[in-house]
Each structure stands twice: as C-alpha cells, then as structure tokens.
Design a protein around this motif. Sequence first.
Motif, PDB file in Angstrom:
ATOM      1  N   ALA A  13       5.347  -0.602  -6.737  1.00 40.88           N
ATOM      2  CA  ALA A  13       4.799   0.459  -5.892  1.00 40.88           C
ATOM      3  C   ALA A  13       5.666   1.705  -6.013  1.00 40.88           C
ATOM      4  CB  ALA A  13       4.739  -0.009  -4.445  1.00 40.88           C
ATOM      5  N   ARG A  14       6.969   1.485  -5.972  1.00 40.80           N
ATOM      6  CA  ARG A  14       7.891   2.613  -6.056  1.00 40.80           C
ATOM      7  C   ARG A  14       7.754   3.321  -7.385  1.00 40.80           C
ATOM      8  NH1 ARG A  14      13.746   3.020  -3.577  1.00 40.80           N
ATOM      9  NH2 ARG A  14      12.450   2.564  -1.800  1.00 40.80           N
ATOM     10  N   ARG A  15       7.621   2.521  -8.437  1.00 39.74           N
ATOM     11  CA  ARG A  15       7.474   3.033  -9.798  1.00 39.74           C
ATOM     12  C   ARG A  15       6.214   3.915  -9.892  1.00 39.74           C
ATOM     13  NH1 ARG A  15      10.707   4.431 -13.243  1.00 39.74           N
ATOM     14  NH2 ARG A  15       9.232   5.779 -14.292  1.00 39.74           N
ATOM     15  N   MET A  16       5.120   3.403  -9.327  1.00 39.31           N
ATOM     16  CA  MET A  16       3.850   4.132  -9.413  1.00 39.31           C
ATOM     17  C   MET A  16       3.898   5.404  -8.586  1.00 39.31           C
ATOM     18  SD  MET A  16       0.836   1.367  -9.680  1.00 39.31           S
ATOM     19  CE  MET A  16      -0.262   2.678 -10.170  1.00 39.31           C
ATOM     20  N   MET A  17       4.504   5.298  -7.406  1.00 33.91           N
ATOM     21  CA  MET A  17       4.623   6.481  -6.555  1.00 33.91           C
ATOM     22  C   MET A  17       5.391   7.565  -7.282  1.00 33.91           C
ATOM     23  SD  MET A  17       5.897   4.790  -3.058  1.00 33.91           S
ATOM     24  CE  MET A  17       5.231   3.222  -2.608  1.00 33.91           C
ATOM     25  N   ALA A  18       6.481   7.144  -7.916  1.00 33.73           N
ATOM     26  CA  ALA A  18       7.334   8.101  -8.613  1.00 33.73           C
ATOM     27  C   ALA A  18       6.528   8.794  -9.709  1.00 33.73           C
ATOM     28  CB  ALA A  18       8.543   7.388  -9.200  1.00 33.73           C
ATOM     29  N   THR A  19       5.726   8.009 -10.430  1.00 29.76           N
ATOM     30  CA  THR A  19       4.919   8.577 -11.505  1.00 29.76           C
ATOM     31  C   THR A  19       3.951   9.617 -10.963  1.00 29.76           C
ATOM     32  OG1 THR A  19       5.039   6.440 -12.559  1.00 29.76           O
ATOM     33  CG2 THR A  19       3.427   7.980 -13.435  1.00 29.76           C
ATOM     34  N   THR A  76       0.820  -1.208   0.000  1.00 28.49           N
ATOM     35  CA  THR A  76       0.000   0.000   0.000  1.00 28.49           C
ATOM     36  C   THR A  76       0.856   1.260   0.000  1.00 28.49           C
ATOM     37  OG1 THR A  76      -0.120  -0.052   2.400  1.00 28.49           O
ATOM     38  CG2 THR A  76      -1.893  -1.120   1.208  1.00 28.49           C
ATOM     39  N   TYR A  77       0.284   2.288  -0.555  1.00 26.84           N
ATOM     40  CA  TYR A  77       0.957   3.572  -0.595  1.00 26.84           C
ATOM     41  C   TYR A  77      -0.086   4.670  -0.532  1.00 26.84           C
ATOM     42  CZ  TYR A  77       3.331   7.671  -2.322  1.00 26.84           C
ATOM     43  OH  TYR A  77       3.810   8.942  -2.450  1.00 26.84           O
ATOM     44  N   GLU A  78       0.194   5.699   0.232  1.00 27.27           N
ATOM     45  CA  GLU A  78      -0.775   6.771   0.417  1.00 27.27           C
ATOM     46  C   GLU A  78      -0.103   8.122   0.230  1.00 27.27           C
ATOM     47  OE1 GLU A  78      -2.203   7.040   4.399  1.00 27.27           O
ATOM     48  OE2 GLU A  78      -3.653   8.606   3.919  1.00 27.27           O
ATOM     49  N   MET A  79      -0.810   9.036  -0.408  1.00 29.30           N
ATOM     50  CA  MET A  79      -0.298  10.403  -0.493  1.00 29.30           C
ATOM     51  C   MET A  79      -1.451  11.393  -0.457  1.00 29.30           C
ATOM     52  SD  MET A  79       0.629  11.046  -4.483  1.00 29.30           S
ATOM     53  CE  MET A  79       0.909  12.770  -4.210  1.00 29.30           C
ATOM     54  N   THR A  80      -1.136  12.631  -0.101  1.00 29.00           N
ATOM     55  CA  THR A  80      -2.127  13.696  -0.101  1.00 29.00           C
ATOM     56  C   THR A  80      -1.743  14.668  -1.199  1.00 29.00           C
ATOM     57  OG1 THR A  80      -2.389  13.419   2.258  1.00 29.00           O
ATOM     58  CG2 THR A  80      -3.227  15.446   1.329  1.00 29.00           C
ATOM     59  N   ALA A  81      -2.702  15.047  -2.023  1.00 34.34           N
ATOM     60  CA  ALA A  81      -2.386  15.928  -3.137  1.00 34.34           C
ATOM     61  C   ALA A  81      -3.309  17.130  -3.145  1.00 34.34           C
ATOM     62  CB  ALA A  81      -2.545  15.159  -4.448  1.00 34.34           C
ATOM     63  N   SER A 111      -3.920  10.112 -19.076  1.00 29.92           N
ATOM     64  CA  SER A 111      -2.988  11.101 -19.578  1.00 29.92           C
ATOM     65  C   SER A 111      -1.818  10.464 -20.307  1.00 29.92           C
ATOM     66  CB  SER A 111      -2.505  11.972 -18.422  1.00 29.92           C
ATOM     67  OG  SER A 111      -1.186  11.665 -18.149  1.00 29.92           O
ATOM     68  N   PRO A 112      -1.550  10.925 -21.515  1.00 30.45           N
ATOM     69  CA  PRO A 112      -0.406  10.414 -22.255  1.00 30.45           C
ATOM     70  C   PRO A 112       0.888  10.792 -21.546  1.00 30.45           C
ATOM     71  CG  PRO A 112      -1.338  12.311 -23.369  1.00 30.45           C
ATOM     72  CD  PRO A 112      -2.225  12.017 -22.207  1.00 30.45           C
ATOM     73  N   HIS A 113       0.814  11.865 -20.762  1.00 29.53           N
ATOM     74  CA  HIS A 113       1.985  12.330 -20.029  1.00 29.53           C
ATOM     75  C   HIS A 113       2.522  11.231 -19.121  1.00 29.53           C
ATOM     76  CE1 HIS A 113       4.435  14.625 -17.292  1.00 29.53           C
ATOM     77  NE2 HIS A 113       3.704  14.162 -16.310  1.00 29.53           N
ATOM     78  N   SER A 114       1.611  10.614 -18.384  1.00 31.00           N
ATOM     79  CA  SER A 114       2.089   9.610 -17.439  1.00 31.00           C
ATOM     80  C   SER A 114       2.608   8.387 -18.189  1.00 31.00           C
ATOM     81  CB  SER A 114       0.989   9.225 -16.470  1.00 31.00           C
ATOM     82  OG  SER A 114      -0.126   8.745 -17.167  1.00 31.00           O
ATOM     83  N   ARG A 115       1.963   8.089 -19.330  1.00 29.26           N
ATOM     84  CA  ARG A 115       2.437   6.933 -20.078  1.00 29.26           C
ATOM     85  C   ARG A 115       3.808   7.196 -20.698  1.00 29.26           C
ATOM     86  NH1 ARG A 115      -1.165   6.722 -23.877  1.00 29.26           N
ATOM     87  NH2 ARG A 115      -2.699   7.787 -22.606  1.00 29.26           N
ATOM     88  N   LYS A 116       3.990   8.438 -21.081  1.00 23.32           N
ATOM     89  CA  LYS A 116       5.280   8.793 -21.654  1.00 23.32           C
ATOM     90  C   LYS A 116       6.376   8.586 -20.607  1.00 23.32           C
ATOM     91  CE  LYS A 116       7.127  12.288 -24.691  1.00 23.32           C
ATOM     92  NZ  LYS A 116       6.730  13.449 -25.477  1.00 23.32           N
ATOM     93  N   ILE A 117       6.065   9.024 -19.407  1.00 25.96           N
ATOM     94  CA  ILE A 117       7.041   8.843 -18.338  1.00 25.96           C
ATOM     95  C   ILE A 117       7.228   7.362 -18.056  1.00 25.96           C
ATOM     96  CG2 ILE A 117       7.328   9.144 -15.838  1.00 25.96           C
ATOM     97  CD1 ILE A 117       6.306  12.003 -16.294  1.00 25.96           C
TER      98      ILE A 117
END
Lengths: 355, 380
Positions: B306-312, B180-185, B199-205
């Motif tokens: 998880a780390r990959r997704m968090m970074a994105t 699990t991973y949690e963030m506030t935005a 978003s194509p932006h996230s896929r590009k990354i």
Amino acid sequence: MMSRFPFSSTPNSWFHLAWSDEVRRGRALHVRAFETELLVFRSSDGTVAALDAHCRRRDGHRHPDGHVIGDCYACPVDGLLFDGSGRCVGASGGTRRPVIASEPPLRSWPICEKNGMIFVYHHASGEAPGFALPELPELSSPRWLPVGRLDLSFPSHVQEVVENSVDLGHFQLLHNFTAHARLSRFETEAHTFTVTVEAPKLVFGFSLPADLTISYHGMGLAIGRVERPFPFLSLVTCLPIDGRLLRQRLTMFVRAPRIPVARHVMAAGLRWHVRRDLAEELRVLEHKQYLEHPVLVAGDGPVMKLRRWCRQFYLPSSEASPEASRGPEPVKAQTPSQGPRALTTTVSPVGAQIS
Amino acid sequence: MTEDPACSVLNEAHQSELSPRHRFREKRSDDVEDNAEAAARAPYTDGWFQVAWSKELAAGQVRSSRFFGRDLVLFREEQGTARAVDAHCPHLGAHLGVGGKVVGDCIRCPFHGFRFDGAGSCTHIPYADKIPARLRLFSWSVVERDGMIFVWHDHARQGPTRPLPGIDGFHADDWTEFTTYEMTARAGSLELLENAIGSPHSRKIQGSGAAQFEVLRTGPVLELKQPMAVPLFGVQVPATLHAHMSEPGFHTLRLEDLPITAALVVSSITPIDEATVSHRLSIALKRRGTGPLERLLFPLLRAVMARRMMATVQEDAPFWENKVFRASPGLGDGDGPIMLLRRWYAAFAPEVDAGASGAPLIQLGRSRQLQSNVVGEGNG
C-alpha cells in the motif's frame, strides 16, 4: 462560482454597525460590511459618523484606526482631517492648503444611533433612508437588565434569518419547542412585519408555555419579545459582511426583580440557554441551499408571504448592477457640502480595492 | 524525442520535485486541445462508481460527500442497508448531512424533521398529515459489495443500465481483507486511469524495464497483461501485472506470479467535480491457509505494498495535475496502450448535445500526429 442566493447580498435597510459603547468619544473603529470596510468615529461632542475606510485617491490606502480631533477624524497616514460628511477640512501637520482643497471626500454613510446601537443605512443606488428605527421604551426602564451580547459570523444571508422567524416547523427541532408552534399573529406593514408564535418550550428541563413576538424593521433589525415563561427582550441584528458571510448580533435583556445575586445567576443561565438554542440553527443555515420554489406543506407558516415582503428591500434586478451595489455614490442629501467633482467620480477607490 | 515546450516544462517539474498542488503553468484558453481536454474531464462518464468503503458507514451513520459536482449524503439504515440521496432537502433546502439523523430506515432532516426513506420518498412530516407528491429527494442506486459502496451515475439520472460487475477473480474467501488508501487529486478521471494502467513513467519508478503489453481482451471489457518487477524490501521481485477494466470508475490490477502469494488491487477513480477526483485503492493478498506466516507476514506485506503504491501515485501527481490532454498523442513504444485505453473509455461517455455544451466530444484514435506530452520519459 455561482452565487448561493438569487438576490443581492445586501438589501436596502438599516444595519447594525457597532454597539454604541464600542465607539467612545474621540475614537474610531473599523467595521467590515457591505463587501467593503467602514470607519465609524465619534467626535468630541458625541456625534457618530461613518465613512468609507479607504482613501479615494489613487493609492486607496486604508485609514488606520487613528484618532479624532474635535469633530474630525485624523488619518495618521497623511495627516488629513475629515469631518463627518467625509470632506477634507484640514491637516494636522504642515500639509499645504491646495492639497487639502483637492483631497477627494470620503463617502459618508447615513447613521442612526438608537437603543445603544449604531445603525448605518445601505441602499444599492445610494438613496436616502426610506424609514426610521423605533426607540425601545424597555431600555430606559431600570427594571430591564442587560444579560449579555452575542456576536456571531457565519456564511448565510440576511433573508434566510428573516425567513426563519415565520418558519413554524423549525422551532420544535432547533429551538426545543415541545409541540408544533402556533402562529397567533402575522402582520406586514410597509417596512415592518410582526409575527407571534406560541408553543410549549423546554427551558432548563421543564416544558413551559412560551411565546415569542418578533418585529422586523427593515431586514437588519429584529426585536424579539418573550412574555412567557419570563419577560425577555432580544435585539437581533444582521449585518452582511460580504457576499458570503453574515454577522449576527444579539443584545439581550431580561425583566428581573432587583435582587443582586439572583438576577446575575439568571442572566448567566439565559446566556447559556440562548447560545445553545442558536448553535444547531446556525449549522443548518450555514449549509442550507436557498430554494426558490420550496415544496411547502400545511403548517409551514407564511414563508412565501414573507419573501414577497422582503422584495421591497431589493432593487429590481435590472437596476441592480454589480457596480451600484458595490460602490454607490455618496448620498446627496447627507453630504450637501460636497463639491460637484465628488459626485462625478466614476471609479470609487473602494470598488477598486475589492475587485 | 522532439522537444515540446509543454513537455520540457513537465520534465523540469519532475526534476525540481514540485508539490502536487503547485500550479506552474497557466493553461492557455486558446489552446486547440482545450476542448478535447474539457470533454475528457467532463461531462462525467456513466457507470458505477465507488463512493465509500463499507467500514466508513456504520449502521445509523450519515456521511456527507461530494461527487459528480453534486452534494450527496450517504446513510446506513439501522437494519444495515446503505443508501445515497441528494444532500439538500426539497422542502426548504437544509443539508441532510449536517445534523441529519437516521431513524429506522429513513434519514431525518435536521431543519424540520421531515423523514425520507432510501428511495427518496417523504414518509413523515412532524406537523402535517398530507405529504405532497412533489416532496421527493433524488435517490442514487447503491450497491454494496466486497466492502465497497458503489453508486450509479448517469447524466439523465435514469438509473442503472447494467449491473455492477464483480471484481475479476475475487472471492472474499480466497483473499485477505483489504488495506485501503484514499487520496484526492486535481486531475481528470482518464488522466489518472492512464497513469495507473499505461504509463511507462510509473513503471520506471516501480523499477521495471521495457514495457511489453499483451492485450487479452478488448471491447466492453479491456484486459491487459504485462511483466513487471515489484521492489519489495529492496529486492526486485518479478511478477505479472494483469489489468482488468469493465467500468470507467474502477478497475482491478492483479499482481500474479509473485513468490508466496498474489496481490489484488481495486483502484477506483470517482470524480468529485470537473477538476478533482477521489482515488481509492483497496489492496488484498491471496490467502494461503491460516499459518503463522500468513498471520505475521501478510499484514506487513499489505502495508508495504500500500505504501509503495501510494508513493507511486504521489510521485506521479505533478504530472497528471499539470499536463495538457492531447487527443492524439504521438506515442512511443514504451507509452503503453494509451490509445487502446482511450478508445475503451470513450464508449462510456454519455451522448451530449455538442451545441449545448459548446465542447465537442473527444474524437479518439485519430491518426493525426501531435507532439506527445503525456509522459515524455518512456520515449527517451
């Protein structure tokens, strides 16, 4: 953001500004209060005065702690001397006379020094004090021993603390009463009210019969007297710092036999006990929501009666404009020597500082 | 693409890698789009929202939260049922989450010791026998499933109008436990959702090439499929991303056709207030027996993913934290099915009296062409 309370953060009352020994002769002290900052100083003859800490001129600088010359406060920034009424009466350097004459006076606050404490009177529209504070006979008696002071700041409102004194239901959970508190006295008279509660209380592991009598004088000073399990006196004062924070101070005394070591052990024990007694309550006060229409039950105590008593210390809402509560004009009765220009100053630099 | 001032600001922001908290653009109050933006952010949609993971709430534990602009308190009865109630005691206003305790199946107020059960009724007053009927705490409908705690939110506080949908294609036996991973935005729910799905932006990354979406289902349930590449240990692994949306508060992303296993991500977006959302990701991998491969590799894989997704999500933060919501963005081919998503999302918006709120509800799917500043990169 919406205000947490449906009334002004600062009622009209006497408020504890400082302990007398914090402001020695020839010294000045800054105290944050009433959404501004006050400068308290004691002149060489011992009289205390409280002035606005910010200069009224356009730069509105904050007068540093500085020093006192005779009965005047000397600002180290511009060298000007202000007397207790806030008037500029001279300069310590080579400042020319016209500058001194044109210096706008600082707002002077009504002061009362009693029971080893300095009180200041706050009124939203700048009226003169409506009542006086009592002198406590206990404090001049050698049988009463000072056991300590507490100085706490937390987000709350004066009225919440006042309301707590008649809230019979909270003693059991937050003050270690072992049964529901009994209200044996509740009297309101003009600016004062007195309440006595009785119940067994857990003190150092023992459940002992206890009582507590609280007398409020305005909303800023409460005198708490305990006869059982041992004679204890506590002056509980609240000072509104700004719209959010409240400063609560306790000055505690105990009537103890004059046995050198025992009385100091007792004092230390009491300090520990009181501190623990307050900790949980402060947490509740900090996070609670003021309910205008609480759902009260039998045994809650005269909470609504007390709220009605509190109303006398606020201006009717139509009169209390934010401007008035923030930077009221100098009190005329207290500063008779001020020129007419001072009284017609519309924008107080203090107000400008906070906004 | 046409240069839009807002868009260029966004691009600059990306280049200079501003921190997510950095506010570099004052939104204009006279901006025509502000009404639509306000409507898109608040009022909140009606539906089921994740407020915690089960592991965050032990038996007898009390937890203070803030969601939908309200303070609420989660607690777990000693028997194990999770409950959610409004935070402030109706008696004299104390916060139940500050010093409140669970007693049996009730929460005890720290101030006067009043006890309230999970349904919000007062069951005990230490010093009074008669309990007034008005002494009630609002109780939120709670469903706990698959290690997640959901509450129902609707404006009228009427209660659920539909059951909590299950996680698409998930049976606890077939999948590993969740990482699990949690963030506030600082963003609106829809903005985060658009970012997560389309978003194509996230896929590009993430390293994918051109976007080709396949719409499997529309209506109350939206299902999309899209080929993509997942960078794992420096290798681009081809996969299929299967997005399943049936609730505005959470959606499921399944990464299929991966070599060894498949991945499942439950991505929930719960509004904290009108400007902030809580974003929670729960990531699981498909079980393949109990061999050493699974025991050693899977926890590692989950952690990497998880780390990959968090970074994105973190990299995207400056974009959705500062963008202006456009009701009808001009969308290029690579922009993903944004309009489809918005149309689907709008169905969950509550009926709000436009006169009272002052902000008309967003009109979705109008053909009026406006400059896009959703994410500019996909067009270029």
